[in-house]
Design a protein around this motif. Structure first.
Motif, PDB file in Angstrom:
ATOM      1  N   ALA A  89       0.853  -1.193   0.000  1.00 12.58           N
ATOM      2  CA  ALA A  89       0.000   0.000   0.000  1.00 12.58           C
ATOM      3  C   ALA A  89       0.885   1.239   0.000  1.00 12.58           C
ATOM      4  O   ALA A  89       1.765   1.374   0.847  1.00 12.58           O
ATOM      5  N   MET A  90       0.636   2.134  -0.937  1.00 14.54           N
ATOM      6  CA  MET A  90       1.486   3.305  -1.101  1.00 14.54           C
ATOM      7  C   MET A  90       0.666   4.590  -1.125  1.00 14.54           C
ATOM      8  O   MET A  90      -0.391   4.662  -1.774  1.00 14.54           O
ATOM      9  N   ASP A  91       1.147   5.594  -0.409  1.00 14.43           N
ATOM     10  CA  ASP A  91       0.681   6.954  -0.628  1.00 14.43           C
ATOM     11  C   ASP A  91       1.159   7.375  -2.014  1.00 14.43           C
ATOM     12  O   ASP A  91       2.055   6.740  -2.592  1.00 14.43           O
ATOM     13  N   PHE A  92       0.588   8.451  -2.566  1.00 16.07           N
ATOM     14  CA  PHE A  92       0.990   8.861  -3.912  1.00 16.07           C
ATOM     15  C   PHE A  92       1.866  10.111  -3.900  1.00 16.07           C
ATOM     16  O   PHE A  92       3.060  10.049  -4.149  1.00 16.07           O
ATOM     17  N   ASP A  93       1.279  11.267  -3.590  1.00 18.63           N
ATOM     18  CA  ASP A  93       2.037  12.525  -3.642  1.00 18.63           C
ATOM     19  C   ASP A  93       3.125  12.535  -2.579  1.00 18.63           C
ATOM     20  O   ASP A  93       2.869  12.308  -1.401  1.00 18.63           O
ATOM     21  N   GLY A  94       4.354  12.804  -3.006  1.00 20.73           N
ATOM     22  CA  GLY A  94       5.471  12.825  -2.076  1.00 20.73           C
ATOM     23  C   GLY A  94       6.036  11.455  -1.796  1.00 20.73           C
ATOM     24  O   GLY A  94       7.026  11.335  -1.074  1.00 20.73           O
ATOM     25  N   HIS A 105     -16.151  10.888   8.255  1.00 22.08           N
ATOM     26  CA  HIS A 105     -15.006  10.523   9.082  1.00 22.08           C
ATOM     27  C   HIS A 105     -14.256   9.375   8.423  1.00 22.08           C
ATOM     28  O   HIS A 105     -14.825   8.327   8.138  1.00 22.08           O
ATOM     29  N   ALA A 106     -12.980   9.588   8.144  1.00 20.01           N
ATOM     30  CA  ALA A 106     -12.156   8.558   7.519  1.00 20.01           C
ATOM     31  C   ALA A 106     -10.701   8.865   7.814  1.00 20.01           C
ATOM     32  O   ALA A 106     -10.332  10.006   8.119  1.00 20.01           O
ATOM     33  N   SER A 107      -9.852   7.850   7.732  1.00 21.98           N
ATOM     34  CA  SER A 107      -8.421   8.038   7.922  1.00 21.98           C
ATOM     35  C   SER A 107      -7.663   6.981   7.133  1.00 21.98           C
ATOM     36  O   SER A 107      -8.220   5.931   6.778  1.00 21.98           O
ATOM     37  N   LYS A 108      -6.411   7.264   6.875  1.00 19.90           N
ATOM     38  CA  LYS A 108      -5.587   6.280   6.172  1.00 19.90           C
ATOM     39  C   LYS A 108      -5.328   5.054   7.050  1.00 19.90           C
ATOM     40  O   LYS A 108      -5.102   3.963   6.529  1.00 19.90           O
ATOM     41  N   GLY A 109      -5.378   5.233   8.354  1.00 17.67           N
ATOM     42  CA  GLY A 109      -5.248   4.087   9.243  1.00 17.67           C
ATOM     43  C   GLY A 109      -6.406   3.123   9.073  1.00 17.67           C
ATOM     44  O   GLY A 109      -6.223   1.900   8.987  1.00 17.67           O
ATOM     45  N   GLU A 110      -7.614   3.659   9.022  1.00 14.45           N
ATOM     46  CA  GLU A 110      -8.792   2.825   8.784  1.00 14.45           C
ATOM     47  C   GLU A 110      -8.727   2.192   7.402  1.00 14.45           C
ATOM     48  O   GLU A 110      -9.145   1.042   7.210  1.00 14.45           O
ATOM     49  N   ALA A 111      -8.172   2.929   6.429  1.00 13.13           N
ATOM     50  CA  ALA A 111      -8.047   2.397   5.069  1.00 13.13           C
ATOM     51  C   ALA A 111      -7.104   1.203   5.028  1.00 13.13           C
ATOM     52  O   ALA A 111      -7.384   0.199   4.357  1.00 13.13           O
ATOM     53  N   VAL A 112      -5.977   1.291   5.729  1.00 16.72           N
ATOM     54  CA  VAL A 112      -5.038   0.172   5.765  1.00 16.72           C
ATOM     55  C   VAL A 112      -5.688  -1.054   6.395  1.00 16.72           C
ATOM     56  O   VAL A 112      -5.572  -2.184   5.886  1.00 16.72           O
ATOM     57  N   ALA A 113      -6.382  -0.856   7.504  1.00 11.77           N
ATOM     58  CA  ALA A 113      -7.048  -1.981   8.169  1.00 11.77           C
ATOM     59  C   ALA A 113      -8.113  -2.595   7.261  1.00 11.77           C
ATOM     60  O   ALA A 113      -8.251  -3.830   7.190  1.00 11.77           O
ATOM     61  N   PHE A 114      -8.856  -1.751   6.556  1.00 12.09           N
ATOM     62  CA  PHE A 114      -9.886  -2.223   5.634  1.00 12.09           C
ATOM     63  C   PHE A 114      -9.274  -3.026   4.495  1.00 12.09           C
ATOM     64  O   PHE A 114      -9.737  -4.130   4.162  1.00 12.09           O
ATOM     65  N   LEU A 115      -8.205  -2.506   3.881  1.00 10.75           N
ATOM     66  CA  LEU A 115      -7.577  -3.199   2.764  1.00 10.75           C
ATOM     67  C   LEU A 115      -6.920  -4.508   3.201  1.00 10.75           C
ATOM     68  O   LEU A 115      -6.921  -5.490   2.447  1.00 10.75           O
ATOM     69  N   ARG A 116      -6.365  -4.526   4.398  1.00  8.16           N
ATOM     70  CA  ARG A 116      -5.791  -5.769   4.914  1.00  8.16           C
ATOM     71  C   ARG A 116      -6.866  -6.863   4.948  1.00  8.16           C
ATOM     72  O   ARG A 116      -6.634  -8.009   4.560  1.00  8.16           O
ATOM     73  N   GLN A 117      -8.050  -6.479   5.426  1.00  9.93           N
ATOM     74  CA  GLN A 117      -9.144  -7.442   5.520  1.00  9.93           C
ATOM     75  C   GLN A 117      -9.639  -7.848   4.138  1.00  9.93           C
ATOM     76  O   GLN A 117      -9.863  -9.039   3.872  1.00  9.93           O
ATOM     77  N   VAL A 118      -9.819  -6.886   3.247  1.00  8.13           N
ATOM     78  CA  VAL A 118     -10.303  -7.173   1.898  1.00  8.13           C
ATOM     79  C   VAL A 118      -9.350  -8.114   1.160  1.00  8.13           C
ATOM     80  O   VAL A 118      -9.783  -9.062   0.485  1.00  8.13           O
ATOM     81  N   ALA A 119      -8.044  -7.840   1.282  1.00 12.34           N
ATOM     82  CA  ALA A 119      -7.050  -8.629   0.561  1.00 12.34           C
ATOM     83  C   ALA A 119      -6.744  -9.960   1.246  1.00 12.34           C
ATOM     84  O   ALA A 119      -6.183 -10.858   0.620  1.00 12.34           O
ATOM     85  N   GLY A 120      -7.107 -10.076   2.514  1.00 11.21           N
ATOM     86  CA  GLY A 120      -6.702 -11.255   3.268  1.00 11.21           C
ATOM     87  C   GLY A 120      -5.195 -11.300   3.459  1.00 11.21           C
ATOM     88  O   GLY A 120      -4.575 -12.368   3.453  1.00 11.21           O
ATOM     89  N   ALA A 121      -4.602 -10.120   3.638  1.00 10.17           N
ATOM     90  CA  ALA A 121      -3.146 -10.013   3.703  1.00 10.17           C
ATOM     91  C   ALA A 121      -2.602 -10.514   5.032  1.00 10.17           C
ATOM     92  O   ALA A 121      -3.170 -10.241   6.095  1.00 10.17           O
ATOM     93  N   SER A 122      -1.501 -11.227   4.970  1.00  8.00           N
ATOM     94  CA  SER A 122      -0.807 -11.681   6.178  1.00  8.00           C
ATOM     95  C   SER A 122       0.252 -10.683   6.617  1.00  8.00           C
ATOM     96  O   SER A 122       0.758 -10.766   7.748  1.00  8.00           O
ATOM     97  N   ALA A 123       0.605  -9.738   5.756  1.00  7.23           N
ATOM     98  CA  ALA A 123       1.547  -8.671   6.115  1.00  7.23           C
ATOM     99  C   ALA A 123       1.355  -7.506   5.153  1.00  7.23           C
ATOM    100  O   ALA A 123       0.867  -7.674   4.031  1.00  7.23           O
ATOM    101  N   VAL A 124       1.750  -6.314   5.623  1.00  5.44           N
ATOM    102  CA  VAL A 124       1.546  -5.078   4.860  1.00  5.44           C
ATOM    103  C   VAL A 124       2.863  -4.307   4.800  1.00  5.44           C
ATOM    104  O   VAL A 124       3.577  -4.207   5.805  1.00  5.44           O
ATOM    105  N   LEU A 125       3.175  -3.772   3.634  1.00  8.86           N
ATOM    106  CA  LEU A 125       4.218  -2.750   3.512  1.00  8.86           C
ATOM    107  C   LEU A 125       3.523  -1.470   3.087  1.00  8.86           C
ATOM    108  O   LEU A 125       2.820  -1.453   2.076  1.00  8.86           O
ATOM    109  N   PHE A 126       3.700  -0.416   3.885  1.00  3.33           N
ATOM    110  CA  PHE A 126       3.095   0.875   3.584  1.00  3.33           C
ATOM    111  C   PHE A 126       4.161   1.952   3.617  1.00  3.33           C
ATOM    112  O   PHE A 126       4.999   1.988   4.532  1.00  3.33           O
ATOM    113  N   ALA A 127       4.137   2.852   2.619  1.00  2.00           N
ATOM    114  CA  ALA A 127       5.053   3.996   2.591  1.00  2.00           C
ATOM    115  C   ALA A 127       4.262   5.269   2.378  1.00  2.00           C
ATOM    116  O   ALA A 127       3.305   5.305   1.593  1.00  2.00           O
ATOM    117  N   GLY A 128       4.642   6.330   3.084  1.00  2.00           N
ATOM    118  CA  GLY A 128       3.975   7.612   2.943  1.00  2.00           C
ATOM    119  C   GLY A 128       4.828   8.731   3.490  1.00  2.00           C
ATOM    120  O   GLY A 128       5.759   8.486   4.274  1.00  2.00           O
TER     121      GLY A 128
END
Length: 270
Positions: free
Chosen positions: A34-39, A192-215
């Motif tokens: 999971a990646m942020d875009f700008d910057g 109300h939304a946050s990138k933290g909630e987005a990461v948790a949501f995507l982890r569940q959707v993908a069934g991911a066992s680990a996440v790499l996030f950069a921002g």
């Protein structure tokens, strides 16, 4: 201070510690990248519509999207329409826009819909911010499906500070209005939304066992805060962060993605 904390004169590319973390996370069963875009994928530019991902970063990200048991996603403060336009994301990548208020999970995904009360509140917020920008040279507004952004990058420092302070004084504490600070922006939203909630949501959707996030931005700290043991968080830039690792600039994000692609390709082929 982590091994990747900034030091005098240090250019923060990939340290041995970060490379080791990349090797470890690449070996997980199902990886979410999971990646942020700008910057992060793209350098910061004066005009948001001119942003484009660095070619090396885009190529490595697209190749990761094609690997088995690997899900790629962009998590951005941009509205989804803007993110698609500037990022040209891989067809298989999941997209989160407006700091989590918008999500695209593939064909059939429904768009964001505001109720009548939220629509009225959003119009009121925009009117307040428009009044501020009329008195603050160099400030501009950006409309999003669930909010309005006050941009101050083209304004003088004093003007920018006064504009943000005025907006906060009028909107902070107002029921149903949510504020976020970014780099030379103040984000307002009626959802109300946050990138933290987005990461948790995507982890569940993908069934991911680990996440790499950069921002790179302050809003990405919400995402770093939701990472757990076995995940990898990478801060882009020298600002304060709770991420475990750090690189200096988007060019090093390209290096990070290329290293991850090599390691993940070997892991899924084994």
């Amino acid at each position: 201070m982590t091994p990747d904390a900034p030091g005098a004169g240090t250019r923060l590319a990939l340290t041995p510690e970060l490379r080791a973390a990349v090797r470890q996370v690449a070996a997980t069963d199902h990886l979410l990248v999971a990646m942020d875009f700008d910057g992060t994928m793209a350098p910061i530019v004066p005009h948001a519509g001119d942003a484009r991902p660095l070619p090396r970063a885009a190529a490595a990200f697209a190749a990761l999207a094609e690997l088995p048991r690997t899900t790629t996603a962009l998590i951005s403060g941009r509205a989804l329409a803007s993110l698609r336009e500037v990022a040209s994301p891989p067809a298989k990548s999941l997209l989160i826009g407006s700091h989590g208020a918008e999500a695209w999970l593939g064909p059939g995904s429904t768009g964001l819909e505001l109720d009548a009360e939220q629509q009225a509140l959003l119009a009121e917020v925009r009117g307040i911010l428009a009044g501020i920008t009329a008195e603050a040279p160099g400030t501009v507004l950006e409309d999003k499906p669930a909010g309005v952004v006050l941009h101050t990058r083209q304004a003088g420092d004093d003007v920018a500070e006064d504009a943000v302070a005025a907006a906060r004084s009028l909107l902070e504490g107002r029921k149903g209005v949510f504020l976020k600070n970014g780099k030379r922006v103040l984000e307002t939203s009626v959802v109300h939304a946050s990138k933290g909630e987005a990461v948790a949501f995507l982890r569940q959707v993908a069934g991911a066992s680990a996440v790499l996030f950069a921002g790179d931005d302050t809003t990405d700290e919400d995402a770093f805060g939701r990472l757990g043991q076995g995940d990898v968080g990478v801060k882009v830039g020298l600002d304060f962060t709770q991420a475990q690792y750090r690189v200096e600039a988007p060019v090093h994000v390209a290096e990070l993605l290329e290293a991850l692609l090599r390691e993940r390709s070997a892991a899924v082929a084994a």
